[in-house]
Design a protein around this motif. Structure first.
Motif, PDB file in Angstrom:
ATOM      1  N   ARG A  95      81.523  14.435 -47.964  1.00 19.43           N
ATOM      2  CA  ARG A  95      80.548  13.966 -47.401  1.00 19.43           C
ATOM      3  C   ARG A  95      79.899  15.586 -47.569  1.00 19.43           C
ATOM      4  N   GLN A 125      72.647   8.820 -46.818  1.00 19.45           N
ATOM      5  CA  GLN A 125      72.283   8.472 -45.852  1.00 19.45           C
ATOM      6  C   GLN A 125      72.652   6.577 -45.945  1.00 19.45           C
ATOM      7  N   ARG A 178      84.707  10.058 -46.841  1.00 20.10           N
ATOM      8  CA  ARG A 178      84.022  11.437 -45.736  1.00 20.10           C
ATOM      9  C   ARG A 178      84.803  12.889 -46.539  1.00 20.10           C
ATOM     10  N   ARG A 193      75.828   6.964 -44.498  1.00 17.60           N
ATOM     11  CA  ARG A 193      76.233   6.757 -43.545  1.00 17.60           C
ATOM     12  C   ARG A 193      76.265   4.829 -43.141  1.00 17.60           C
TER      13      ARG A 193
END
Length: 287
Positions: free
Chosen positions: A61, A71, A58, A74
């Motif tokens: 990200r 994607q 993260r 996630r």
């Protein structure tokens, strides 16, 4: 250079019902304390470890422009979040059996706290890439080599094999580790791509993963009154490092990580992933 990650690879979190019993069998792997507690000791590391992996990805990200990688990030976060929660429940079952899981978790928690506070974000991500490689090669072996969870060995011992519910949990974990094995690495390549930093991180990660797993194994064998049983260690070390040892076959694929041009999907096991996707996705009630 384009990533070797298969185009269109779907990384989808699953939440199967494993039907684990309470209490969990003390020696769920073939009635064998060493085999059981090797897996148990690794499981204790996962709740905190997986949260660290998620956080390290993260941190970068927002720097990822590739919509496919976004994607996959996630999916990675979703899968690792479920792994953390499932293994936290696993730890509760170990506590109920009398193992001091808090003692086993404290050292890892202190170390991860220090890393988050004092080490650069890129090194945190490199550490995640390193441990993801360790879990990926073990995951592939769990799915590929029956000796990881089957009871029978060349000597014909432990014919019963692992408890079906616990074995199913480990197969699920192995499948999803295989699916997302390159996500943290692809993020690292996009934001850093320093091979020396990831090599350094792998050396450190290998040391601490080995020490933490051994610590858990020793603690649980001691609680079982088996720590000084030489047959337990003889048979266990033979299972790991003997002629057909499950760890012995991983040495080559482990060392691949140190190559400058390494990528996790150079170990292409997509066919194996598809096989176990059918087991869990098409008929999950029979998995």
């Amino acid at each position: 250079m384009a990533s070797p990650t298969p185009k269109g690879l779907e990384i989808r979190p699953r939440q199967p019902d494993f039907g684990l019993t309470q209490p969990m069998p003390r020696h769920w792997h073939s009635g064998n304390a060493f085999k059981t507690h090797l897996f148990d000791a690794m499981s204790v590391l996962f709740p905190d470890g997986k949260r660290f992996f998620i956080d390290s990805v993260r941190l970068f990200r927002a720097q990822i422009d590739d919509p496919l990688l976004q994607q996959q990030i996630r999916g990675f976060i979703g899968q690792e979040g479920h792994h953390s929660r499932e293994h936290a429940q696993y730890s509760e079952r170990l506590r109920a059996l009398g193992y001091d899981v808090d003692y086993l978790e404290r050292g890892l928690q202190r170390r991860l706290g220090f890393i988050r506070k004092h080490l650069p974000a890129r090194l945190q991500l490199a550490a995640t890439c390193s441990v993801e490689h360790l879990t990926a090669i073990m995951a592939d072996a769990v799915l590929r080599n029956p000796r990881w969870l089957a009871g029978a060995d060349p000597a014909g011992a432990d014919p019963a094999g692992a408890d079906p519910a616990v074995a199913r949990l480990w197969r699920w974990h192995a499948l999803e580790e295989s699916e997302h094995k390159a996500v943290a690495f692809d993020v690292y390549q996009a934001v850093c791509a320093d091979p020396w930093l990831r090599r350094r991180a792998m050396l450190q990660s290998t040391f601490f993963f080995t020490v933490d797993t051994l610590k858990g194994l020793i603690h649980m064998l001691k609680r079982d009154g088996l720590l000084w049983n030489w047959r337990v260690w003889r048979d266990g070390l033979n299972w790991l490092w003997g002629k057909h040892g499950i760890y012995r076959e991983l040495v080559g694929v482990y060392l691949d990580f140190y190559r400058g041009d390494f990528h996790p999907w150079q170990h292409d096991n997509l066919q194996l992933v598809e096989q176990y996707r059918r087991e869990f996705d098409e008929r999950p009630e029979l998995a």
